[in-house]
Design an enzyme around this catalytic site. Structure first.
Site, PDB file in Angstrom:
ATOM      1  N   ARG A  95     -56.371  29.580 -99.362  1.00 53.26           N
ATOM      2  CA  ARG A  95     -55.970  29.451 -98.221  1.00 53.26           C
ATOM      3  C   ARG A  95     -55.721  30.634 -97.860  1.00 53.26           C
ATOM      4  O   ARG A  95     -55.286  31.670 -98.486  1.00 53.26           O
ATOM      5  CB  ARG A  95     -54.567  28.665 -98.376  1.00 53.26           C
ATOM      6  CG  ARG A  95     -54.727  27.164 -98.739  1.00 53.26           C
ATOM      7  CD  ARG A  95     -53.534  26.392 -98.534  1.00 53.26           C
ATOM      8  NE  ARG A  95     -52.705  26.620 -99.567  1.00 53.26           N
ATOM      9  CZ  ARG A  95     -51.550  27.400 -99.762  1.00 53.26           C
ATOM     10  NH1 ARG A  95     -51.252  28.023 -98.614  1.00 53.26           N
ATOM     11  NH2 ARG A  95     -50.857  27.773-100.906  1.00 53.26           N
ATOM     12  N   TYR A 236     -63.087  26.531 -97.396  1.00 50.82           N
ATOM     13  CA  TYR A 236     -62.416  26.442 -98.877  1.00 50.82           C
ATOM     14  C   TYR A 236     -61.201  25.619 -98.647  1.00 50.82           C
ATOM     15  O   TYR A 236     -60.298  25.811 -97.896  1.00 50.82           O
ATOM     16  CB  TYR A 236     -62.042  27.756 -99.353  1.00 50.82           C
ATOM     17  CG  TYR A 236     -62.018  27.740-100.942  1.00 50.82           C
ATOM     18  CD1 TYR A 236     -62.977  27.860-101.615  1.00 50.82           C
ATOM     19  CD2 TYR A 236     -60.691  27.371-101.708  1.00 50.82           C
ATOM     20  CE1 TYR A 236     -62.953  27.693-102.927  1.00 50.82           C
ATOM     21  CE2 TYR A 236     -60.516  27.537-102.893  1.00 50.82           C
ATOM     22  CZ  TYR A 236     -61.609  27.771-103.707  1.00 50.82           C
ATOM     23  OH  TYR A 236     -61.515  27.436-104.969  1.00 50.82           O
ATOM     24  N   LYS A 245     -53.144  20.229 -96.792  1.00 55.07           N
ATOM     25  CA  LYS A 245     -51.889  20.918 -96.235  1.00 55.07           C
ATOM     26  C   LYS A 245     -51.813  20.862 -94.893  1.00 55.07           C
ATOM     27  O   LYS A 245     -50.493  20.878 -94.334  1.00 55.07           O
ATOM     28  CB  LYS A 245     -52.128  22.524 -96.664  1.00 55.07           C
ATOM     29  CG  LYS A 245     -52.586  22.598 -98.114  1.00 55.07           C
ATOM     30  CD  LYS A 245     -51.149  22.149 -99.053  1.00 55.07           C
ATOM     31  CE  LYS A 245     -51.389  22.624-100.407  1.00 55.07           C
ATOM     32  NZ  LYS A 245     -50.415  22.011-101.242  1.00 55.07           N
ATOM     33  N   HIS A 265     -43.833  18.891-100.094  1.00 58.28           N
ATOM     34  CA  HIS A 265     -44.723  19.696-100.980  1.00 58.28           C
ATOM     35  C   HIS A 265     -44.224  19.089-102.503  1.00 58.28           C
ATOM     36  O   HIS A 265     -43.665  19.731-103.131  1.00 58.28           O
ATOM     37  CB  HIS A 265     -44.925  21.177-100.919  1.00 58.28           C
ATOM     38  CG  HIS A 265     -45.790  21.788-101.496  1.00 58.28           C
ATOM     39  ND1 HIS A 265     -45.722  22.985-101.998  1.00 58.28           N
ATOM     40  CD2 HIS A 265     -46.903  21.644-101.849  1.00 58.28           C
ATOM     41  CE1 HIS A 265     -46.753  23.403-102.523  1.00 58.28           C
ATOM     42  NE2 HIS A 265     -47.396  22.563-102.653  1.00 58.28           N
ATOM     43  N   SER A 287     -46.245  26.976-105.395  1.00 57.77           N
ATOM     44  CA  SER A 287     -47.478  26.922-105.863  1.00 57.77           C
ATOM     45  C   SER A 287     -47.628  27.586-107.216  1.00 57.77           C
ATOM     46  O   SER A 287     -46.813  28.596-107.371  1.00 57.77           O
ATOM     47  CB  SER A 287     -48.680  27.327-105.024  1.00 57.77           C
ATOM     48  OG  SER A 287     -48.657  26.891-103.650  1.00 57.77           O
ATOM     49  N   CYS A 289     -46.503  26.663-110.080  1.00 58.50           N
ATOM     50  CA  CYS A 289     -45.228  26.243-110.933  1.00 58.50           C
ATOM     51  C   CYS A 289     -45.655  25.223-112.035  1.00 58.50           C
ATOM     52  O   CYS A 289     -44.681  24.591-112.712  1.00 58.50           O
ATOM     53  CB  CYS A 289     -43.945  26.147-110.174  1.00 58.50           C
ATOM     54  SG  CYS A 289     -43.345  27.757-109.720  1.00 58.50           S
ATOM     55  N   ASP A 312     -49.001  16.561-105.287  1.00 60.50           N
ATOM     56  CA  ASP A 312     -48.913  17.742-104.539  1.00 60.50           C
ATOM     57  C   ASP A 312     -48.156  17.154-103.430  1.00 60.50           C
ATOM     58  O   ASP A 312     -47.232  18.131-102.753  1.00 60.50           O
ATOM     59  CB  ASP A 312     -50.268  18.172-104.030  1.00 60.50           C
ATOM     60  CG  ASP A 312     -50.177  19.627-103.534  1.00 60.50           C
ATOM     61  OD1 ASP A 312     -49.421  20.499-103.987  1.00 60.50           O
ATOM     62  OD2 ASP A 312     -51.044  19.661-102.622  1.00 60.50           O
ATOM     63  N   ARG A 418     -61.240  25.718-108.633  1.00 60.57           N
ATOM     64  CA  ARG A 418     -60.594  24.351-108.408  1.00 60.57           C
ATOM     65  C   ARG A 418     -61.304  23.124-109.040  1.00 60.57           C
ATOM     66  O   ARG A 418     -62.536  23.326-109.162  1.00 60.57           O
ATOM     67  CB  ARG A 418     -60.303  23.969-106.948  1.00 60.57           C
ATOM     68  CG  ARG A 418     -59.362  25.112-106.396  1.00 60.57           C
ATOM     69  CD  ARG A 418     -58.020  24.752-106.528  1.00 60.57           C
ATOM     70  NE  ARG A 418     -57.143  25.451-106.203  1.00 60.57           N
ATOM     71  CZ  ARG A 418     -55.783  25.030-105.512  1.00 60.57           C
ATOM     72  NH1 ARG A 418     -55.556  23.782-105.595  1.00 60.57           N
ATOM     73  NH2 ARG A 418     -55.042  26.032-105.119  1.00 60.57           N
TER      74      ARG A 418
HETATM   75  C1  OXD Z   1     -50.982  24.849-103.032  1.00 59.97           C
HETATM   76  C2  OXD Z   1     -52.057  24.025-103.350  1.00 59.97           C
HETATM   77  O1  OXD Z   1     -51.263  26.185-102.921  1.00 59.97           O
HETATM   78  O2  OXD Z   1     -51.763  22.905-103.723  1.00 59.97           O
HETATM   79  O3  OXD Z   1     -49.874  24.560-103.143  1.00 59.97           O
HETATM   80  O4  OXD Z   1     -53.266  24.173-103.413  1.00 59.97           O
HETATM   81 MN    MN Z   2     -49.563  22.280-103.437  1.00 56.05          MN
END
Ligand code: OXD
Ligand code: MN
Length: 644
Positions: A95, A236, A245, A265, A287, A289, A312, A418
């Site tokens: 991102r 991406y 997102k 989130h 992110s 964690c 997520d 990913r």
């Molecule tokens: C993030 C994801 O960055 O879920 O939170 O990709």
């Molecule tokens: Mn996320």
């Protein structure tokens, strides 16, 4: 997949006859949608328009097309049936937060955590970029539902894209196709999502395997007041799969504020006790964690079971019973591959054995994938994420590394490689994960990576305290010097990259929740920290042992669970966490006892600095910051002063 050379197609070469013949079978009667698609096809000069029906056939055909074009490598069908590997361009791997924009009339409404641009100005710039950007390419129309089709919490979006990679990923991550158009009907409302990789093809030009635009031309734009998403230049993840997102967090949280609900989130898990009582827990962690790990955890305490509802994002509404009901708006997992192993997340590993798209992982000689931290020995030779042949060598420090023919060293898989996998393949997916009504949430967890000060678990005393806890969430960005607090990137409610309006107003929205229902029906709220460190390393095992903390959370929900009230919240008494069978090879019984005491006590001096740092983080919001939170901060400071 129906290719309609019809009224929705800007292709000048389309034969007149075909135009009339197919017009009778338009994919939808939604005139406004048809006109919008037609206009965009005209602007982008797409070679043709394809309306996605969401079928398995469509998915397979597009995968085959991408294999032919070199975009996808089909993996060994004995080892990974139905799986593909894609490699992105080196400049398009994650991102792009500094190219992500919120466009609304007043800059102050976006606030200091959003990149703001005036909407008309941004539309003008991006319209210029979209002009002719799909020359030589197909425009795919993806009708999709975030949430089970027909759920009263779900929302419909339509993404227009020139990327077949996006189409197949959207197939996995959302509900796509004819069923969604049917639900939309002739007049239904939907969220408009425009996407282009921004790389037109000239006649006869050979396509690259990951076409995209240079970074300065990438824009991930959210026009919040008109609920529109415009994305340009990247193919991406969250930049391009616009349901995730962009829609499910940024646009949805904006709508949620207006409509009185929450788009967060958060993972959602269902925890069942040995007595058969189930609890639904939603957790917001920044992110990296371990949200996916927690959502699919194998508990280390006998008799307890975790089932996954989402990993997520959670959309939550207060229903007639006064409780907050949540759905997972997604239908797949877009998980970070490196670090995922049979130790860290066995259920994720089982999920991705088939029908999965891997991006930027390494390719082994036997046609399988590999990444750092996979828990299997590094192969002697792989093709790395850049497509280079690399071999395993030992560097000057005696460490095994991959090197290419020029001797350049680097990871085999990109750190943000990913997997995209269907949620239904998760062996512990909850049977009710797609219930259109959602599940009632019993507890919220906030957290972050905090090597110092923050206890293992801490229960909020009241709702304002809960919002305060969420506002203070964050992770340390540097390896902490244990004698001082490290640099904490504050990530309120783990939403920092996903805010679409002023964070102060967002926190105020959370503060108003008790005005919308009987406050006793709201979830109980906890702050957890799996990442405390001392001179021996991590003080808590994490992973399956986190179930021990969740068990205490359930006991607190039941009004049981031993706790002591402190200046910072309710902490478990040292014997309150079930440690039966807990093993930390580096700590004997006495050391473990001392470790638990440290994990469950208030470091008063550390907390004074913590509270001051939170106060500091509020400053940028000025007078817009809700007074209730500054008052809570003052209350905790006072309690800490009195605590010695
Ligand atoms: C993030 C994801 O960055 O879920 O939170 O990709
Ligand atoms: Mn996320």
């Amino acid at each position: 997949m129906a290719c309609k050379k019809n009224a929705t197609c800007a292709c000048k070469a389309a034969p007149k006859k075909a135009k009339t013949a197919v017009a009778a079978k338009l994919p939808t009667q939604h005139q406004e949608l048809l006109a919008w698609v037609k206009d965009f096809a005209k602007l982008t000069q797409a070679k043709d328009v394809v309306w996605c029906d969401g079928s398995k056939r469509e998915y397979n055909e597009l995968c085959d097309l991408m294999v032919k074009g070199g975009v996808f490598t089909k993996l060994n069908s004995k080892k990974r049936p139905g799986c593909y590997l894609a490699r992105s361009h080196w400049s398009d791997v994650a991102r792009v937060e500094d190219r992500t924009y919120i466009a609304c009339a007043n800059k102050e409404d976006a606030g200091p955590n959003c990149n703001w641009i005036e909407p008309a100005e941004l539309k003008q710039t991006m319209t210029g970029l979209y002009k002719g950007c799909m020359k030589g390419r197909t425009l795919y129309v993806i009708p999709f539902s975030m949430g089970p089709v027909g759920s009263d919490i779900a929302k419909i979006g339509v993404e227009l894209t020139d990327s077949p990679y996006v189409v197949v990923n959207m197939h996995i991550m959302t509900r796509v196709g004819t069923k969604v158009l049917k639900q939309l009907g002739a007049h239904g409302s939907y969220i408009k999502c425009l996407h282009s990789i921004g790389s037109p093809l000239k006649a006869g030009q050979k396509d690259s395997t990951w076409p995209c635009a240079p970074i300065e031309k990438k824009y991930i734009a959210h026009f919040t007041e008109t609920a529109e998403i415009w994305s340009f230049g990247s193919g991406y993840g969250g930049n391009a799969l616009l349901g995730k997102k962009c829609l499910a967090l940024r646009i949805a949280s904006f709508l949620a504020k207006q409509e009185g609900w929450l788009a967060e989130h958060m993972l959602i898990l269902k925890l069942t006790s040995p007595e058969g009582k189930s609890y639904n827990i939603a957790a917001a962690f920044p992110s990296a964690c371990g949200k996916t790990n927690l959502a699919m955890m194998e508990p280390k305490i006998p008799g307890w079971k975790v089932e996954t509802i989402g990993d997520d994002i959670a959309w939550m509404k207060i229903k007639e019973d006064g409780r907050l009901w949540a759905i997972n708006p997604e239908s797949g997992f877009f998980g970070v591959a490196p670090g995922t192993s049979m130790d860290s997340n066995p259920n994720a590993m089982r999920t991705i054995t088939k029908n999965t798209i891997f991006t930027n992982c390494a390719l082994t000689d036997d046609g399988d994938i590999w990444w750092e931290g996979m828990g299997v020995p590094a192969p002697a030779h792989v093709i790395n994420w850049k497509g280079e042949d690399v071999t395993l060598t030992v560097n000057d420090q005696g460490k095994k590394v991959y090197a290419n023919a020029k001797g350049e060293v680097g990871p085999a898989a990109h750190a943000n490689a990913r997997f995209t996998a269907p949620a239904t393949q998760c062996p512990v997916i909850a049977s009710n994960w797609e219930d259109p009504a959602g599940v009632p949430i019993d507890a919220f967890l906030f957290g972050g990576r905090r090597p110092t000060v923050i206890p293992l678990v801490n229960q909020a005393k009241d709702w304002t305290h809960a919002v305060f806890m969420g506002s203070a969430a964050g992770s340390e960005t540097t390896a902490a010097n244990l004698s001082q607090i490290g640099v904490v990137r504050r990530d309120p409610m783990a939403m920092l990259p996903f805010f679409s309006y002023n964070t102060a107003d967002y926190l105020l929205h959370w503060l108003t929740m008790p005005l919308r229902t009987d406050p006793t029906k709201l979830p109980k709220v906890f702050f957890t920290n799996w990442f405390r460190k001392d001179e021996k390393g991590f003080m808590w095992n994490g992973f399956g042992d986190n179930a021990r903390v969740l068990k205490w959370v359930c006991e607190r929900i039941e009004g049981k669970g031993k706790a002591v009230e402190t200046a910072i919240g309710f902490l478990p008494t040292p014997d309150a966490i079930d440690m039966d069978g807990y093993v930390d090879a580096g700590r004997d019984a006495a050391c473990l006892k001392a470790t638990m005491e440290a994990l469950l006590s208030v470091d008063v001096e550390g907390w004074k600095s913590e509270v001051a740092a939170v106060q500091d983080s509020y400053k940028k919001f000025g007078a817009r910051m809700p007074f209730a939170l500054t008052a809570k901060l003052a209350e905790i400071t006072k309690a800490l002063e009195a605590a010695k």
